[in-house]
Design a protein around this motif. Structure first.
Motif, short mmCIF file in Angstrom:
data_model
loop_
_atom_site.label_atom_id
_atom_site.label_comp_id
_atom_site.label_asym_id
_atom_site.label_seq_id
_atom_site.Cartn_x
_atom_site.Cartn_y
_atom_site.Cartn_z
N ASP A 195 0.81 -1.21 0.00
CA ASP A 195 0.00 0.00 0.00
C ASP A 195 0.85 1.27 0.00
O ASP A 195 0.39 2.33 0.39
CB ASP A 195 -0.95 0.00 1.20
N SER A 196 2.08 1.19 -0.46
CA SER A 196 2.96 2.35 -0.44
C SER A 196 2.49 3.42 -1.42
O SER A 196 1.89 3.13 -2.44
CB SER A 196 4.40 1.94 -0.77
N THR A 197 2.76 4.64 -1.04
CA THR A 197 2.43 5.79 -1.86
C THR A 197 3.70 6.22 -2.57
O THR A 197 4.73 6.40 -1.92
CB THR A 197 1.90 6.93 -0.98
N PRO A 198 3.63 6.40 -3.90
CA PRO A 198 4.83 6.85 -4.61
C PRO A 198 5.36 8.15 -4.01
O PRO A 198 4.59 9.05 -3.68
CB PRO A 198 4.34 7.06 -6.05
N GLY A 199 6.66 8.21 -3.84
CA GLY A 199 7.27 9.41 -3.28
C GLY A 199 7.28 9.46 -1.76
O GLY A 199 7.76 10.43 -1.18
N ASP A 200 6.75 8.46 -1.11
CA ASP A 200 6.72 8.43 0.36
C ASP A 200 7.86 7.55 0.86
O ASP A 200 7.74 6.33 0.86
CB ASP A 200 5.38 7.89 0.85
N PRO A 201 8.98 8.16 1.29
CA PRO A 201 10.11 7.33 1.72
C PRO A 201 9.82 6.53 2.98
O PRO A 201 10.48 5.53 3.25
CB PRO A 201 11.23 8.35 1.96
N SER A 202 8.81 6.93 3.76
CA SER A 202 8.51 6.18 4.98
C SER A 202 7.82 4.85 4.71
O SER A 202 7.65 4.05 5.62
CB SER A 202 7.65 7.04 5.92
N ALA A 203 7.43 4.61 3.45
CA ALA A 203 6.81 3.33 3.10
C ALA A 203 7.82 2.19 3.19
O ALA A 203 7.44 1.04 3.35
CB ALA A 203 6.19 3.40 1.71
N GLU A 204 9.09 2.51 3.06
CA GLU A 204 10.15 1.51 3.21
C GLU A 204 10.83 1.75 4.54
O GLU A 204 11.19 2.88 4.86
CB GLU A 204 11.18 1.65 2.09
N SER A 205 11.01 0.70 5.31
CA SER A 205 11.65 0.88 6.61
C SER A 205 12.32 -0.40 7.07
O SER A 205 11.67 -1.44 7.19
CB SER A 205 10.63 1.31 7.66
N LEU A 206 13.61 -0.31 7.33
CA LEU A 206 14.32 -1.43 7.93
C LEU A 206 14.07 -1.47 9.44
O LEU A 206 14.25 -2.50 10.08
CB LEU A 206 15.82 -1.33 7.64
N TRP A 207 13.64 -0.35 10.01
CA TRP A 207 13.34 -0.26 11.44
C TRP A 207 12.01 -0.91 11.79
O TRP A 207 11.84 -1.46 12.87
CB TRP A 207 13.24 1.20 11.88
#
Length: 167
Positions: free
Chosen positions: A4-16
């Motif tokens: 459900d990631s939004t393009p341009g939203d870097p918080s959609a990816e998280s190793l934390w």
């Protein structure tokens, strides 16, 4: 990346995120233990400080913060929450300007159970670590060693220096 990631939203990816979610899940299980045992109003995040005060007696916020490896600011906020919840109170310190944090009678009444839970949790974690090929305690040690070689700050700053959007 999530579906459900939004393009341009870097918080959609998280190793934390997986680590944070794992810790939240484990804390929820500890909280469930308290609920089942009818130990009301205790949060897993309160226990270390309550056990430390029980073992060492009243301490200033600075002393307590140093003993648990937290900042004065973070411990000041936690002590306020503990005071509001009725687990600690502040009393006059060694001089007129200082105050010490001490357990309330309510905290003293449950601290034995909290210590038992702490020991059981540590034993359960040891069992869990024995089941997995790369124990979390080893991961933490390996990360700490890597950060001794190059700090997290320096790693982030280096990545930002490569990004033209960071100016």
């Amino acid at each position: 990346m999530t579906d459900d990631s939004t393009p341009g939203d870097p918080s959609a990816e998280s190793l934390w995120r997986p680590l944070r979610l794992l810790q939240a899940s484990m804390d929820a299980d500890i909280a469930r233990i308290y609920t089942e045992a009818r130990v009301e109003g205790i949060r897993p995040s309160y226990v270390m400080e309550l056990l430390r005060l029980h073992a060492r007696g009243p301490m200033t916020i600075t002393e307590l913060a140093e003993s648990v490896g937290r900042t004065h600011s973070a411990l000041s906020q936690k002590v306020a929450a503990l005071r509001t919840a009725g687990w600690v109170r502040t009393v006059p310190g060694d001089d007129a300007r200082s105050k010490k944090v001490e357990l309330t009678d309510s905290a003293r009444a449950v601290v034995g159970r909290l210590a038992a839970e702490w020991r059981a949790t540590e034993a359960a974690l040891a069992d869990l670590e024995a089941e997995i090929p790369y124990p979390l305690s080893r991961v933490v040690t390996d990360i700490e060693r890597a950060l001794e070689r190059r700090s997290f700050h320096d790693r982030i700053a280096g990545k930002l220096a490569e990004d033209p959007r960071w100016e």
